[in-house]
Design a protein around this motif. Structure first.
Motif, PDB file in Angstrom:
ATOM      1  N   GLN A 145      32.174  35.058  35.062  1.00 49.84           N
ATOM      2  CA  GLN A 145      30.976  34.248  34.844  1.00 49.84           C
ATOM      3  C   GLN A 145      30.727  33.291  36.004  1.00 49.84           C
ATOM      4  N   LEU A 146      31.794  32.754  36.584  1.00 48.33           N
ATOM      5  CA  LEU A 146      31.638  31.855  37.732  1.00 48.33           C
ATOM      6  C   LEU A 146      30.998  32.583  38.908  1.00 48.33           C
ATOM      7  N   LEU A 147      31.400  33.837  39.130  1.00 52.06           N
ATOM      8  CA  LEU A 147      30.801  34.615  40.212  1.00 52.06           C
ATOM      9  C   LEU A 147      29.335  34.931  39.919  1.00 52.06           C
ATOM     10  N   GLN A 148      29.036  35.303  38.689  1.00 57.19           N
ATOM     11  CA  GLN A 148      27.653  35.636  38.332  1.00 57.19           C
ATOM     12  C   GLN A 148      26.757  34.405  38.337  1.00 57.19           C
ATOM     13  N   LYS A 149      27.340  33.254  38.010  1.00 60.81           N
ATOM     14  CA  LYS A 149      26.578  32.005  37.982  1.00 60.81           C
ATOM     15  C   LYS A 149      25.961  31.707  39.351  1.00 60.81           C
ATOM     16  N   MET A 150      26.632  32.166  40.418  1.00 60.52           N
ATOM     17  CA  MET A 150      26.161  31.889  41.775  1.00 60.52           C
ATOM     18  C   MET A 150      25.357  33.047  42.364  1.00 60.52           C
ATOM     19  N   ASN A 151      24.925  33.982  41.523  1.00 61.50           N
ATOM     20  CA  ASN A 151      24.099  35.111  41.971  1.00 61.50           C
ATOM     21  C   ASN A 151      24.840  35.938  43.030  1.00 61.50           C
ATOM     22  N   THR A 152      26.117  36.182  42.759  1.00 59.52           N
ATOM     23  CA  THR A 152      26.950  36.953  43.690  1.00 59.52           C
ATOM     24  C   THR A 152      26.732  38.441  43.463  1.00 59.52           C
ATOM     25  N   GLU A 153      26.509  39.169  44.533  1.00 56.56           N
ATOM     26  CA  GLU A 153      26.300  40.609  44.448  1.00 56.56           C
ATOM     27  C   GLU A 153      27.566  41.382  44.833  1.00 56.56           C
ATOM     28  N   VAL A 154      28.261  40.934  45.885  1.00 58.63           N
ATOM     29  CA  VAL A 154      29.458  41.608  46.387  1.00 58.63           C
ATOM     30  C   VAL A 154      30.503  40.573  46.767  1.00 58.63           C
ATOM     31  N   VAL A 155      31.766  40.834  46.424  1.00 62.30           N
ATOM     32  CA  VAL A 155      32.883  40.064  46.970  1.00 62.30           C
ATOM     33  C   VAL A 155      33.918  41.048  47.518  1.00 62.30           C
ATOM     34  N   CYS A 156      34.463  40.707  48.684  1.00 63.21           N
ATOM     35  CA  CYS A 156      35.518  41.524  49.290  1.00 63.21           C
ATOM     36  C   CYS A 156      36.788  40.685  49.392  1.00 63.21           C
ATOM     37  N   THR A 157      37.752  41.005  48.565  1.00 68.03           N
ATOM     38  CA  THR A 157      39.031  40.316  48.608  1.00 68.03           C
ATOM     39  C   THR A 157      39.868  40.883  49.757  1.00 68.03           C
ATOM     40  N   THR A 158      41.072  40.381  49.932  1.00 69.64           N
ATOM     41  CA  THR A 158      41.897  40.746  51.086  1.00 69.64           C
ATOM     42  C   THR A 158      43.275  41.173  50.609  1.00 69.64           C
ATOM     43  N   GLU A 159      43.667  42.414  50.908  1.00 69.46           N
ATOM     44  CA  GLU A 159      44.934  42.930  50.403  1.00 69.46           C
ATOM     45  C   GLU A 159      45.798  43.533  51.510  1.00 69.46           C
ATOM     46  N   ASP A 160      47.102  43.433  51.314  1.00 67.52           N
ATOM     47  CA  ASP A 160      48.089  44.042  52.196  1.00 67.52           C
ATOM     48  C   ASP A 160      48.120  45.558  51.958  1.00 67.52           C
ATOM     49  N   PRO A 161      48.508  46.348  52.978  1.00 66.60           N
ATOM     50  CA  PRO A 161      48.595  47.806  52.794  1.00 66.60           C
ATOM     51  C   PRO A 161      49.479  48.253  51.638  1.00 66.60           C
ATOM     52  N   THR A 162      50.434  47.431  51.226  1.00 68.89           N
ATOM     53  CA  THR A 162      51.330  47.819  50.136  1.00 68.89           C
ATOM     54  C   THR A 162      50.705  47.614  48.758  1.00 68.89           C
ATOM     55  N   ASP A 163      49.530  47.001  48.700  1.00 69.40           N
ATOM     56  CA  ASP A 163      48.878  46.762  47.414  1.00 69.40           C
ATOM     57  C   ASP A 163      48.407  48.089  46.821  1.00 69.40           C
ATOM     58  N   ILE A 164      48.600  48.278  45.520  1.00 71.24           N
ATOM     59  CA  ILE A 164      48.197  49.538  44.892  1.00 71.24           C
ATOM     60  C   ILE A 164      46.750  49.500  44.369  1.00 71.24           C
ATOM     61  N   LEU A 165      46.103  48.337  44.466  1.00 68.17           N
ATOM     62  CA  LEU A 165      44.677  48.188  44.146  1.00 68.17           C
ATOM     63  C   LEU A 165      44.357  48.485  42.685  1.00 68.17           C
ATOM     64  N   GLU A 166      45.295  48.238  41.803  1.00 70.37           N
ATOM     65  CA  GLU A 166      45.051  48.560  40.382  1.00 70.37           C
ATOM     66  C   GLU A 166      43.905  47.736  39.797  1.00 70.37           C
ATOM     67  N   TYR A 167      43.775  46.489  40.226  1.00 68.43           N
ATOM     68  CA  TYR A 167      42.724  45.639  39.657  1.00 68.43           C
ATOM     69  C   TYR A 167      41.354  46.017  40.200  1.00 68.43           C
ATOM     70  N   HIS A 168      41.293  46.445  41.439  1.00 63.21           N
ATOM     71  CA  HIS A 168      40.037  46.956  41.975  1.00 63.21           C
ATOM     72  C   HIS A 168      39.633  48.238  41.249  1.00 63.21           C
ATOM     73  N   GLN A 169      40.610  49.070  40.947  1.00 62.77           N
ATOM     74  CA  GLN A 169      40.322  50.304  40.210  1.00 62.77           C
ATOM     75  C   GLN A 169      39.808  49.989  38.806  1.00 62.77           C
ATOM     76  N   ASN A 170      40.425  49.005  38.160  1.00 63.04           N
ATOM     77  CA  ASN A 170      39.975  48.603  36.823  1.00 63.04           C
ATOM     78  C   ASN A 170      38.550  48.057  36.870  1.00 63.04           C
ATOM     79  N   LEU A 171      38.258  47.251  37.893  1.00 63.12           N
ATOM     80  CA  LEU A 171      36.920  46.672  38.013  1.00 63.12           C
ATOM     81  C   LEU A 171      35.878  47.749  38.304  1.00 63.12           C
ATOM     82  N   ALA A 172      36.250  48.748  39.090  1.00 62.20           N
ATOM     83  CA  ALA A 172      35.319  49.830  39.414  1.00 62.20           C
ATOM     84  C   ALA A 172      34.907  50.609  38.165  1.00 62.20           C
ATOM     85  N   LYS A 173      35.793  50.656  37.171  1.00 58.25           N
ATOM     86  CA  LYS A 173      35.499  51.369  35.919  1.00 58.25           C
ATOM     87  C   LYS A 173      34.815  50.483  34.889  1.00 58.25           C
ATOM     88  N   SER A 174      34.772  49.187  35.157  1.00 54.49           N
ATOM     89  CA  SER A 174      34.232  48.248  34.178  1.00 54.49           C
ATOM     90  C   SER A 174      32.719  48.127  34.313  1.00 54.49           C
TER      91      SER A 174
END
Length: 467
Positions: A145-174
């Motif tokens: 809600q905090l992100l939507q409150k500011m009319n955010t369209e895209v956010v790019c977080t920053t991850e190390d190569p060892t990250d498995i990106l599970e939360y990005h995968q979950n968000l992509a399906k949401s």
């Protein structure tokens, strides 16, 4: 309280031209925050925060440095004091931050996220803590809600190569409306002199299922992770380096250096620079293959206070601007990639304002007409993402390049309350241009200059990153 709100509709807008540019051409555009350090776990789990200290002060080394300077004990900063007491100490600090961007940011964030227009100080602190407590303990103030409150369209977080990106995968399906992507930050694989380097490579080996015994193995492992990130929607890489590395090396030298490191033998500074040059060139050629944008954050002198670094660790407020030489190695590095036609879209962020003109002219050497604004002089960051720093960056870019091609602001923040910095930047931009219209240095052509403002605020980034 004062009779007039400190944060008002025309905050930082000094004339009617600035006001028209901001309100008609920038204010309502969505936000593309293409580089930040938000937690994808918090976004995916739609975390709520217990109180304003948890969302606003925890992890914010900008605030921590200010509090320490005022003489506040570490107990109330990173220590074990109750959250309410920590907030009171921050409330006491805020009036003393005048002319520091923290003063503007603090009151913009209170206004935009909580509809609170009181000045924060010792007298108002308890009341504001209580008011924000009630709001934060509702679903209306979750991370999403905090992100939507500011009319955010895209956010790019920053991850190390060892990250498995599970939360990005979950968000992509949401059904979350904000697009959450990632950027690939392989600094741990580059900085061979780090004491933990071999331990890191062992982790990378486990993630990829590849034995990493040679330099070729390392390149294969990193390529494996780039492919994985790409499959998960990644379009950007990011590097936080003191300066660009570019030394002459041979394949034999690099293999020998890597072998020495894997055998836990001491690596000389010259050897480290040769290795880091080789791995950085490999990575950037691979980014080109995948059509990524590469980002370089240059110039930070980190972990200056060894005593406090031992106690609190990195990213706790002991970094400053470095005075590293930048031009020659950066030029040679970009030229080496360009000569093979393997220079992908590139953003260069500068932390030392003395190098603004260096960076503003450097990008012009490699803007070859193939892509609008292919090589960018990135927005003022870290110590320079304030009114003076942003203005100097905008002026250098305007004087020596094309500000009309600029892709604008980003937060580079860990805070979910930092997105009003886009508004801050947009107001500064509109005021800069509005002032020049008033003085007759720019024509009073609102339709055209308004288009430039809208492009810098949103459309250039949307086109550049292909979001």
């Amino acid at each position: 309280m004062t009779n007039k709100k400190f944060i008002h509709d025309n905050f930082l807008l000094e004339n009617k031209y600035a006001e028209e540019l901001y309100h008609n051409y920038s204010k309502h555009l969505p936000i593309i925050d293409y580089h930040n350090h938000l937690s994808p776990k918090f976004i995916a789990k739609d975390k709520t925060f217990k109180n304003i200290t948890k969302v606003w002060i925890d992890g914010d080394h900008y605030k921590w440095r200010a509090m320490r300077t005022l003489g506040i004990n570490e107990l109330y900063i990173t220590g074990t004091a109750p959250d309410e007491e920590k907030f009171k100490k921050w409330s006491k600090t805020v009036p003393y931050t005048i002319r520091n961007p923290l003063y503007h940011w603090t009151h913009l964030e209170l206004a935009r996220y909580f509809d609170i227009y009181d000045l924060l100080n010792e007298e108002s602190g308890q009341r504001i803590f209580n008011e924000t407590y009630e709001k934060l303990n509702s679903k209306d103030y979750s991370c999403q809600q905090l992100l939507q409150k500011m009319n955010t369209e895209v956010v790019c977080t920053t991850e190390d190569p060892t990250d498995i990106l599970e939360y990005h995968q979950n968000l992509a399906k949401s059904d979350f409306k904000v697009k959450v992507s990632t950027s690939f930050r392989p600094d741990e694989a580059i900085l061979i002199s780090n004491p933990s380097y071999n331990e890191y490579l062992n982790t990378l080996s486990e993630i990829t299922g590849l034995n990493i015994n040679t330099f070729t193995d390392l390149c294969e492992a990193l390529k494996n992770r780039i492919e994985y990130f790409h499959e998960n929607g990644c379009k950007l890489s990011d590097h936080g380096l003191e300066q660009i590395y570019f030394e002459n090396y041979t394949e034999k030298e690099v293999n020998t250096i890597f072998k020495k490191k894997r055998e836990n033998k001491k690596i000389s500074n010259e050897e480290a620079l040769k290795f880091q040059s080789a791995i950085l060139i490999f990575l950037c050629e691979t980014y080109h293959k995948y059509g990524w944008v590469q980002q370089f954050h240059l110039g930070a002198l980190r972990n200056n206070n060894e005593r406090m670094h031992r106690i609190l660790g990195p990213d706790t407020g002991w970094d400053s601007i470095g005075d590293f030489p930048q031009a020659q190695k950066l030029s040679a590095f970009l030229n080496a990639l360009d000569s093979k036609n393997k220079l992908t879209k590139t953003i260069i962020y500068n932390l030392n304002p003395a190098n603004n003109e260096v960076m503003a002219t450097m990008i012009g050497n490699f803007n070859d007409g193939s892509i609008k604004g292919k090589v960018q002089f990135g927005s003022g960051w870290w110590f320079l993402d304030q009114k003076d720093g942003m203005t100097k960056q905008l002026n250098a870019l305007s004087n020596m390049g094309l500000i009309s091609c600029f892709i604008g602001m980003l937060t580079d923040s860990r805070s979910f309350l930092s997105f009003s910095r886009h508004e801050y930047f947009r107001r500064i931009l509109c005021n800069l241009l509005g002032d020049e219209i008033k003085r007759g240095e720019l024509p009073n052509d609102m339709e055209w200059i308004g288009k430039i403002v809208a492009d810098i605020s949103y459309y250039n980034a949307k086109e550049y990153f292909n979001f």
